[in-house]
Design a protein around this motif. Structure first.
Motif, PDB file in Angstrom:
ATOM      1  N   LEU A  34       0.853  -1.218  -0.017  1.00  0.00           N
ATOM      2  CA  LEU A  34       0.003  -0.062  -0.062  1.00  0.00           C
ATOM      3  C   LEU A  34       0.754   1.152  -0.151  1.00  0.00           C
ATOM      4  CD1 LEU A  34      -2.854   0.957   0.122  1.00  0.00           C
ATOM      5  CD2 LEU A  34      -2.697   0.885   2.622  1.00  0.00           C
ATOM      6  N   LYS A  35       1.857   1.127   0.815  1.00  0.00           N
ATOM      7  CA  LYS A  35       2.911   2.425   1.005  1.00  0.00           C
ATOM      8  C   LYS A  35       3.375   2.649  -0.546  1.00  0.00           C
ATOM      9  CE  LYS A  35       4.437   2.269   5.699  1.00  0.00           C
ATOM     10  NZ  LYS A  35       5.649   2.018   6.470  1.00  0.00           N
ATOM     11  N   THR A  36       3.977   1.553  -1.071  1.00  0.00           N
ATOM     12  CA  THR A  36       4.378   1.427  -2.591  1.00  0.00           C
ATOM     13  C   THR A  36       3.385   2.244  -3.613  1.00  0.00           C
ATOM     14  OG1 THR A  36       5.745  -0.418  -1.999  1.00  0.00           O
ATOM     15  CG2 THR A  36       5.536   0.214  -4.426  1.00  0.00           C
ATOM     16  N   LYS A  37       2.480   1.764  -3.602  1.00  0.00           N
ATOM     17  CA  LYS A  37       1.450   2.253  -4.569  1.00  0.00           C
ATOM     18  C   LYS A  37       1.087   3.688  -4.317  1.00  0.00           C
ATOM     19  CE  LYS A  37      -0.990  -2.156  -5.642  1.00  0.00           C
ATOM     20  NZ  LYS A  37      -1.868  -2.354  -6.776  1.00  0.00           N
ATOM     21  N   ALA A  38       0.863   4.195  -2.923  1.00  0.00           N
ATOM     22  CA  ALA A  38       0.745   5.556  -2.482  1.00  0.00           C
ATOM     23  C   ALA A  38       1.715   6.267  -3.113  1.00  0.00           C
ATOM     24  CB  ALA A  38       0.431   5.621  -1.048  1.00  0.00           C
ATOM     25  N   ASN A  39       2.982   5.686  -2.851  1.00  0.00           N
ATOM     26  CA  ASN A  39       4.272   6.780  -3.492  1.00  0.00           C
ATOM     27  C   ASN A  39       3.969   6.991  -4.827  1.00  0.00           C
ATOM     28  OD1 ASN A  39       5.095   7.635  -0.935  1.00  0.00           O
ATOM     29  ND2 ASN A  39       6.449   5.580  -0.657  1.00  0.00           N
ATOM     30  N   ASP A  40       3.895   5.779  -5.441  1.00  0.00           N
ATOM     31  CA  ASP A  40       3.585   5.899  -6.902  1.00  0.00           C
ATOM     32  C   ASP A  40       2.725   7.039  -7.618  1.00  0.00           C
ATOM     33  OD1 ASP A  40       5.622   3.844  -7.312  1.00  0.00           O
ATOM     34  OD2 ASP A  40       4.407   2.445  -7.580  1.00  0.00           O
ATOM     35  N   ILE A  41       1.632   6.541  -6.886  1.00  0.00           N
ATOM     36  CA  ILE A  41       0.387   7.651  -7.240  1.00  0.00           C
ATOM     37  C   ILE A  41       0.984   9.112  -6.814  1.00  0.00           C
ATOM     38  CG2 ILE A  41      -1.886   8.516  -6.912  1.00  0.00           C
ATOM     39  CD1 ILE A  41      -2.691   5.535  -6.283  1.00  0.00           C
ATOM     40  N   ARG A  42       1.514   9.299  -5.872  1.00  0.00           N
ATOM     41  CA  ARG A  42       2.075  10.788  -5.489  1.00  0.00           C
ATOM     42  C   ARG A  42       3.176  11.159  -6.503  1.00  0.00           C
ATOM     43  NH1 ARG A  42       6.186  12.559  -2.133  1.00  0.00           N
ATOM     44  NH2 ARG A  42       6.522  10.566  -1.697  1.00  0.00           N
ATOM     45  N   HIS A  43       3.905  10.373  -7.030  1.00  0.00           N
ATOM     46  CA  HIS A  43       4.934  10.919  -7.789  1.00  0.00           C
ATOM     47  C   HIS A  43       4.397  11.045  -9.318  1.00  0.00           C
ATOM     48  CE1 HIS A  43       8.400  10.450  -5.340  1.00  0.00           C
ATOM     49  NE2 HIS A  43       8.101   9.027  -5.126  1.00  0.00           N
ATOM     50  N   GLN A  44       3.389  10.133  -9.591  1.00  0.00           N
ATOM     51  CA  GLN A  44       2.681  10.484 -10.824  1.00  0.00           C
ATOM     52  C   GLN A  44       1.976  11.790 -10.865  1.00  0.00           C
ATOM     53  OE1 GLN A  44       0.316   7.027 -11.521  1.00  0.00           O
ATOM     54  NE2 GLN A  44       2.031   5.652 -12.225  1.00  0.00           N
ATOM     55  N   VAL A  45       1.351  12.091  -9.703  1.00  0.00           N
ATOM     56  CA  VAL A  45       0.751  13.390  -9.567  1.00  0.00           C
ATOM     57  C   VAL A  45       1.439  14.589  -9.595  1.00  0.00           C
ATOM     58  CG1 VAL A  45      -1.008  14.710  -8.314  1.00  0.00           C
ATOM     59  CG2 VAL A  45      -1.528  12.286  -8.678  1.00  0.00           C
ATOM     60  N   SER A  46       2.573  14.338  -8.768  1.00  0.00           N
ATOM     61  CA  SER A  46       3.602  15.393  -8.828  1.00  0.00           C
ATOM     62  C   SER A  46       4.279  15.680 -10.105  1.00  0.00           C
ATOM     63  CB  SER A  46       4.427  15.481  -7.522  1.00  0.00           C
ATOM     64  OG  SER A  46       5.104  14.212  -7.939  1.00  0.00           O
ATOM     65  N   LYS A  47       4.393  14.754 -10.883  1.00  0.00           N
ATOM     66  CA  LYS A  47       5.228  14.788 -11.990  1.00  0.00           C
ATOM     67  C   LYS A  47       4.161  15.578 -13.132  1.00  0.00           C
ATOM     68  CE  LYS A  47       7.546  12.142 -15.655  1.00  0.00           C
ATOM     69  NZ  LYS A  47       7.859  10.867 -16.037  1.00  0.00           N
ATOM     70  N   PHE A  49       1.656  17.480 -12.933  1.00  0.00           N
ATOM     71  CA  PHE A  49       1.821  18.939 -12.619  1.00  0.00           C
ATOM     72  C   PHE A  49       2.725  19.691 -12.381  1.00  0.00           C
ATOM     73  CE2 PHE A  49      -2.338  17.296 -10.392  1.00  0.00           C
ATOM     74  CZ  PHE A  49      -3.407  17.865 -11.008  1.00  0.00           C
ATOM     75  N   SER A  50       3.874  19.139 -12.284  1.00  0.00           N
ATOM     76  CA  SER A  50       5.111  20.148 -12.489  1.00  0.00           C
ATOM     77  C   SER A  50       5.694  20.040 -13.952  1.00  0.00           C
ATOM     78  CB  SER A  50       6.017  19.384 -11.447  1.00  0.00           C
ATOM     79  OG  SER A  50       6.673  18.105 -12.116  1.00  0.00           O
ATOM     80  N   ASP A  51       5.118  19.517 -14.734  1.00  0.00           N
ATOM     81  CA  ASP A  51       5.766  19.616 -16.084  1.00  0.00           C
ATOM     82  C   ASP A  51       4.907  20.446 -16.914  1.00  0.00           C
ATOM     83  OD1 ASP A  51       7.338  17.407 -15.634  1.00  0.00           O
ATOM     84  OD2 ASP A  51       6.380  15.953 -16.558  1.00  0.00           O
ATOM     85  N   GLY A  52       3.643  20.724 -16.877  1.00  0.00           N
ATOM     86  CA  GLY A  52       2.790  21.566 -17.739  1.00  0.00           C
ATOM     87  C   GLY A  52       2.787  23.077 -17.451  1.00  0.00           C
ATOM     88  N   LEU A  53       3.500  23.797 -16.504  1.00  0.00           N
ATOM     89  CA  LEU A  53       3.471  24.883 -16.335  1.00  0.00           C
ATOM     90  C   LEU A  53       4.593  25.864 -17.013  1.00  0.00           C
ATOM     91  CD1 LEU A  53       2.613  25.064 -12.494  1.00  0.00           C
ATOM     92  CD2 LEU A  53       1.049  25.491 -14.569  1.00  0.00           C
ATOM     93  N   PRO A  54       4.357  26.739 -18.017  1.00  0.00           N
ATOM     94  CA  PRO A  54       5.596  27.398 -18.648  1.00  0.00           C
ATOM     95  C   PRO A  54       5.677  28.717 -17.997  1.00  0.00           C
ATOM     96  CG  PRO A  54       3.484  27.615 -19.987  1.00  0.00           C
ATOM     97  CD  PRO A  54       3.031  26.842 -18.669  1.00  0.00           C
ATOM     98  N   LEU A  55       6.477  28.463 -16.798  1.00  0.00           N
ATOM     99  CA  LEU A  55       6.675  29.746 -15.927  1.00  0.00           C
ATOM    100  C   LEU A  55       7.476  30.814 -16.482  1.00  0.00           C
ATOM    101  CD1 LEU A  55       6.922  27.979 -12.457  1.00  0.00           C
ATOM    102  CD2 LEU A  55       5.027  29.177 -13.483  1.00  0.00           C
ATOM    103  N   GLU A  56       8.486  30.232 -17.492  1.00  0.00           N
ATOM    104  CA  GLU A  56       9.418  31.401 -18.101  1.00  0.00           C
ATOM    105  C   GLU A  56       8.689  32.232 -18.922  1.00  0.00           C
ATOM    106  OE1 GLU A  56       9.587  27.816 -18.490  1.00  0.00           O
ATOM    107  OE2 GLU A  56      11.068  28.017 -17.064  1.00  0.00           O
ATOM    108  N   LYS A  57       7.410  31.970 -19.398  1.00  0.00           N
ATOM    109  CA  LYS A  57       6.695  32.902 -20.282  1.00  0.00           C
ATOM    110  C   LYS A  57       5.528  33.561 -19.349  1.00  0.00           C
ATOM    111  CE  LYS A  57       6.968  30.212 -24.751  1.00  0.00           C
ATOM    112  NZ  LYS A  57       6.217  29.833 -25.623  1.00  0.00           N
TER     113      LYS A  57
END
Length: 106
Positions: A34-47, A49-57
């Protein structure tokens, strides 16, 4: 639904959640799974949301007729300050984190 029915359903849902959680966390092997699955889901979600923001523009008031223009640039061009404030807030947070790191490393 009446207030009593809502309270009853909420109580049943809470008791079920507690029971299922207790059952899953009782066995160490299931707990690790359960811990492994929760960490995998957390990493997928954080990845995701972190990729799609063009902050330079963000906060760049370029004319809206540019082909590579983001929506933030158009909003700033039209007078909105939200993208600029958001960009400045993130940059400020980064500088605070860097200064905290340098203080900790001393």
């Amino acid at each position: 639904m009446t207030k009593k029915q809502t309270l009853l359903i909420s109580s049943i849902a809470a008791a079920s959640t507690i029971g299922i959680s207790s059952y899953l966390l009782k066995d160490p092997e299931k707990r690790e799974k359960l811990k492994t699955k929760a960490n995998d889901i957390r990493h997928q979600v954080s990845k995701k949301f972190s990729d799609g923001l063009p902050l330079e523009k963000a906060g760049n008031p370029t004319p809206p007729d540019k082909s590579d223009d983001s929506g933030d640039s158009k909003m700033v061009y039209e007078g909105s300050q939200f993208p600029t404030q958001y960009y400045n807030k993130l940059e400020n947070m980064k500088s605070v984190e860097k200064s905290n790191e340098t203080q900790v490393n001393k």
